[in-house]
Scaffold this active site. Structure first.
Site, PDB file in Angstrom:
ATOM      1  CG  LEU A   1      -2.014   1.096   1.204  1.00 62.81           C
ATOM      2  CD1 LEU A   1      -2.859   1.053  -0.059  1.00 62.81           C
ATOM      3  CD2 LEU A   1      -2.895   0.980   2.428  1.00 62.81           C
ATOM      4  CB  CYS A   2       4.123   2.181   1.534  1.00 63.29           C
ATOM      5  SG  CYS A   2       5.167   0.791   1.075  1.00 63.29           S
ATOM      6  CB  THR A   3       4.286   0.733  -3.762  1.00 66.30           C
ATOM      7  OG1 THR A   3       5.455   0.223  -3.135  1.00 66.30           O
ATOM      8  CG2 THR A   3       4.545   0.963  -5.243  1.00 66.30           C
TER       9      THR A   3
ATOM     10  CB  SER B   1       4.369   7.224  -1.457  1.00 64.19           C
ATOM     11  OG  SER B   1       5.005   5.975  -1.612  1.00 64.19           O
TER      12      SER B   1
END
Length: 172
Positions: free
Chosen positions: A136-138, A141
């Site tokens: 999810l961070c990919t 961001s």
């Protein structure tokens, strides 16, 4: 680390609040800073004589000629494409690669010695389907592929707007 004096750090990510619970080198004051700036600070706190070279970009875009003196690679990325690229570089240049990554609550670590142990690619098939999912961070961001944008819209944006999960199987 006192006996190791040369470090090359490669990462384009910024510290986010979600990093606080799983990465010990960052604090709330680091939010918004480049992760490798924080790591450099921690290295220099422990070894003031260290030489630290920084590349604030993806591994795939670094000029590999600038990495000629590396003797050991510690891969600490969750991105499977980056891990494959690091693996290929390590194999091509006969560099020991210590790979570590996570997805959700799972994690993997392996020692790769070219010509002695299986490489990252050889064992990638053993990763669970969950490990192959896009972190999810990919998605939040750095969405770099169309599927990142679709996942972001169908999970994060949908739930923020409609306050319920997106049901892609609902034909009504």
């Amino acid at each position: 680390m006192e006996n190791v004096n040369e470090f090359t750090l490669i990462d384009m990510d910024l510290v986010e609040i979600g990093n606080m619970r799983r990465q010990i080198l960052f604090s709330a004051r680091d939010i918004g800073s480049y992760k490798i700036d924080c790591v450099k600070r921690a290295l220099l706190d422990r070894n003031p004589n260290a030489q630290v070279q920084l590349f604030k970009q993806a591994f795939q875009s670094v000029d590999k000629r600038k990495l000629a003196s590396i003797q050991v690679i510690f891969g600490c990325t969750d991105n499977l494409d980056a891990r494959e690229a690091i693996n290929q570089f390590a194999l091509t240049h006969s560099i020991v690669y210590i790979d570590g990554g996570s997805s959700g609550f799972g994690g993997q670590a392996q020692l790769i010695i070219p010509g002695v142990t299986p490489c990252f690619h050889c064992l990638a098939c053993l990763f669970s389907t969950e490990a192959r999912q896009i972190p999810l961070c990919t998605i939040r961001s750095r969405p770099t592929r169309p599927e990142h944008c679709i996942l972001y819209a169908s999970t994060v944006l949908w739930e923020n707007i409609f306050h319920s999960p997106c049901d892609v199987d609902d034909e009504s």
